[in-house]
Design an enzyme around this catalytic site. Structure first.
Site, PDB file in Angstrom:
ATOM      1  N   GLY A  12     -32.607  62.043   9.980  1.00  0.00           N
ATOM      2  CA  GLY A  12     -32.958  62.006   9.125  1.00  0.00           C
ATOM      3  C   GLY A  12     -32.835  63.155   7.881  1.00  0.00           C
ATOM      4  O   GLY A  12     -33.149  64.103   8.075  1.00  0.00           O
ATOM      5  N   THR A 141     -38.771  67.019   9.887  1.00  0.00           N
ATOM      6  CA  THR A 141     -38.946  66.581   9.518  1.00  0.00           C
ATOM      7  C   THR A 141     -39.809  65.922   8.956  1.00  0.00           C
ATOM      8  O   THR A 141     -40.841  66.801   8.734  1.00  0.00           O
ATOM      9  CB  THR A 141     -39.457  65.022  10.269  1.00  0.00           C
ATOM     10  N   ASP A 143     -42.041  63.297   8.095  1.00  0.00           N
ATOM     11  CA  ASP A 143     -42.849  62.337   9.017  1.00  0.00           C
ATOM     12  C   ASP A 143     -44.208  63.415   9.588  1.00  0.00           C
ATOM     13  O   ASP A 143     -45.242  62.769   9.607  1.00  0.00           O
ATOM     14  CB  ASP A 143     -41.784  61.465   9.673  1.00  0.00           C
ATOM     15  N   MET A 187     -43.181  57.041   2.123  1.00  0.00           N
ATOM     16  CA  MET A 187     -42.287  56.989   3.839  1.00  0.00           C
ATOM     17  C   MET A 187     -43.316  57.707   4.827  1.00  0.00           C
ATOM     18  O   MET A 187     -44.441  57.712   4.328  1.00  0.00           O
ATOM     19  CB  MET A 187     -41.150  58.238   3.743  1.00  0.00           C
ATOM     20  N   GLU A 244     -45.009  53.321   3.976  1.00  0.00           N
ATOM     21  CA  GLU A 244     -44.694  51.959   3.941  1.00  0.00           C
ATOM     22  C   GLU A 244     -44.927  51.304   5.062  1.00  0.00           C
ATOM     23  O   GLU A 244     -44.115  50.597   5.283  1.00  0.00           O
ATOM     24  CB  GLU A 244     -43.048  52.709   4.034  1.00  0.00           C
ATOM     25  N   LEU A 300     -35.879  59.925  -2.492  1.00  0.00           N
ATOM     26  CA  LEU A 300     -35.879  61.197  -3.196  1.00  0.00           C
ATOM     27  C   LEU A 300     -37.024  62.078  -2.889  1.00  0.00           C
ATOM     28  O   LEU A 300     -36.748  63.036  -2.440  1.00  0.00           O
ATOM     29  CB  LEU A 300     -37.175  61.032  -4.927  1.00  0.00           C
ATOM     30  N   ARG A 302     -37.503  62.485   0.653  1.00  0.00           N
ATOM     31  CA  ARG A 302     -36.657  63.451   1.810  1.00  0.00           C
ATOM     32  C   ARG A 302     -35.478  64.171   0.778  1.00  0.00           C
ATOM     33  O   ARG A 302     -34.877  65.394   1.850  1.00  0.00           O
ATOM     34  CB  ARG A 302     -36.652  62.627   2.671  1.00  0.00           C
TER      35      ARG A 302
END
Lengths: 407, 407
Positions: A12, A141, A143, A187, A244, A300, A302
């Site tokens: 991503g 990432t 994340d 996210m 999420e 948005l 990311r």
């Protein structure tokens, strides 16, 4: 004659993955590299021999500055799962034939844990056939779920954007003299790092979210409604930041409880979770009867390169450069990582770590960084995350909008 | 002894409505005003006598700068529909008694067309009872749908943010070498001004959205699918910007076709449209079978004060100041408006207009500013909108996030 480099981007997009590409390119070029190729659309594009000569594309210093300010993956990306040699050795034959054709000495791959899996497999295969090619991973990432790096490039900018828009959303939510609950969906598939950044909205001008729901804390409907009810007795406008990836004790994602489910991606991950905020808003509406709204911060998070962390932009550039340096030093099967030296003042350095120890693993928020009732972050998280969102890199505005660079 | 002012904010928040409040306060103070009161939560709060003395809150120059950078309504807002005197004269008695109690000479109300309705009613009632109090409206709405002002304060900043995140989203969407359709849902109930601003993403580094759907152009499913199919034959990743207010020939909102409907607000408006992008994405998925995603730009459009237009911030401040000046000049029943002087270079001035001619009306995009096939904006729109998004006002970042001011 300098080494020839091949660099790709995978997984991503983030707002700063191109800063790592800039770091790879600029460092390789300054180190006297021979050719510096980019693979278009990652390993998948490479298999179709989609290569570009980066000297032709990024030759000017202005290009480097624009690249640092362009979101998403300049080279394109893929979500290609490299099979093991046992599953499909032909793919390896093809890749190493391409490396030979272009006389590649080092392959750098910028991505998340799936990309580190690719680097781990390529370096292991290379070793098994006695190839001198160096394979180095560059972490990326939003994340922040990679092991062995203090944090991942991309996380801090996404976190800064999330903290900022959470602050703005709280202003927006307080505007009416009415009871209301706003649920913001953030996210983060299995780790709550990004949702936790909503806590950074808090300051002397903002109370921050009233509740933060993380995948690290099992969701209980009854406890959640009790907590909301308790806050409601004290204040009018309630803000809930929800990952999420919030799930119940048995591992069911809330978005699936709402009946909304999506397809799996090539790695067997849920491709796009969504519906958690709508599920929670529905729950509150049904049980407490007050006005609710669900807001997804969406993609948005990311790609908001108009608001990035200067620390993140710099570190992303540095891990790219450090990966080049590692390849020059003869390392392979390594990932360039960020090692924190101190919080006050914040200082970090880059070091390489074993990519095998990173691949396919996920780092979650320590339970001790989450308040006992599971709804807030502790001072430890603040001490960890606050330094990372410091400083800004301003866009270059042309005609009223940020200028980017495209291939 | 200077005039006493009372100022309120009403309707939905914007990123720059506080810049108008700053303009009102700073101008009134510099003009030698007596007291400057703010009504908390608009007329509704005023009825509960919720007043604040703004000198106590905004006394420093730093406060003014922070106010210009704080989104949403600093004073709070309401969605209160002032009844006519025939419907409920007691409300007028109460309001004018409060004006008398606080010796108010001028009432300024910052808001959209519903707020202008309030000013129109108060000034008419005032005239009918021979009150010397001046009532002046200050325009505000991201929707840009007010008559008699070239554009509305708030529109340009929302438009700049939309153009910027559309650019970023396009980068994000182009990342994989796959067919995909992204539908971005943009605010705008009956006028497509904001969705039209997605076209400003276009430049030498970005193709802009492939299709923009506006409420001004009746939606036809068959034509839409044909248009998408045609674009799909030419390119991989398709971006559609869709106004939340897109409707069919018979006036049905697409979001209602999707079965998702919401409650009406006090003005009989649909309180929150949503579901248009999901409806369109579903349609494409069903008919064309390719990967689709729906993204709502959501509330962020109206509260993203971290990225505002410098033109907008300045003009918002100016219309506030001009309203004070109008009151000082003895005007009443007027709205401070922006009058464009030229496009190249962009210049504007403030003038007052009859608030009655603004109240409860809506300005839509001229059909001639929309391409014949209804999916793009023409050069006329570009010439109109591009100057408005020029320049930036930078946040004051403290601890990594923009600093705000709160009451």
């Amino acid at each position: 004659m300098g080494m020839n480099f091949l660099v790709g981007q995978s997984g991503g997009p983030t707002a700063v993955i191109n800063s790592s590409l800039a770091g790879v390119y600029a460092t390789a070029r300054q180190s006297g590299a021979g050719k510096i190729y980019g693979m278009q659309y990652g390993i998948q594009g490479l298999l179709d021999e989609k290569l570009v000569d980066l000297d032709e594309k990024l030759g000017s210093n202005l290009s480097i500055e624009l690249l640092k300010r362009t979101p998403s993956s300049y080279l394109g990306s893929c979500r290609y799962k490299l099979p093991t040699p046992e599953e499909n050795e032909a793919v390896y034959h093809k890749l190493f034939a391409l490396f030979a054709k272009y006389e590649i000495d080092a392959v750098l791959y910028i991505g998340g844990n799936d990309s580190m899996d690719t680097i781990a497999k390529l370096s292991a295969y290379g070793a098994s056939i006695g190839s001198p090619i160096r394979f180095i991973g560059v972490p990326k990432t939003i994340d922040n779920d990679l092991m062995l790096t203090d944090h991942t490039p991309g996380f801090a900018s996404a976190g800064k954007f999330i903290a900022t828009i959470t602050k703005e959303l709280i202003c927006d939510s307080n505007v009416y003299d009415l009871q209301s609950v706003t649920v913001a969906e953030i996210m983060g598939r299995h780790a709550g790092w990004l949702a936790a950044c909503a806590s950074l909205a808090k300051g002397d001008d903002c109370d921050g979210p009233d509740m933060i729901l993380l995948p690290e804390v099992a969701f209980s409907t009854s406890r959640f409604l009790e907590q909301v009810e308790k806050i409601r007795r004290e204040k009018n406008n309630i803000i809930i930041a929800a990952s999420e990836g919030v799930k119940t004790e048995d591992g069911t994602f809330l978005c699936d409880l709402g009946g909304e489910s999506g397809p799996l991606d090539a790695f067997g991950h849920k491709a796009a979770l969504s519906g958690t905020s709508r599920y929670l808003a529905g729950l509150i509406q049904q049980h407490l009867g007050c006005k609710t709204r669900a807001i997804e911060f969406s993609t948005l998070q990311r790609c908001a390169s108009h608001l990035t962390s200067r620390i993140d932009i710099n570190e992303s550039f540095q891990v790219g450069g450090a990966a080049v340096q590692a390849a020059l030093n003869g390392e392979t099967g390594r990932m360039s990582a960020i090692i924190r030296q101190s919080n006050v003042p914040y200082q970090s350095i880059c070091q390489t770590v074993d990519v095998q120890a990173v691949a396919n693993k996920e780092k979650v928020i320590p339970r001790s960084w989450i308040s006992e009732d599971g709804t807030q972050l502790t001072a430890e998280f603040e001490a960890y995350a606050r330094p990372l969102i410091q400083g800004e890199q301003l866009p270059i505005f042309v005609n009223g909008v940020p200028q980017h660079i495209r291939l």
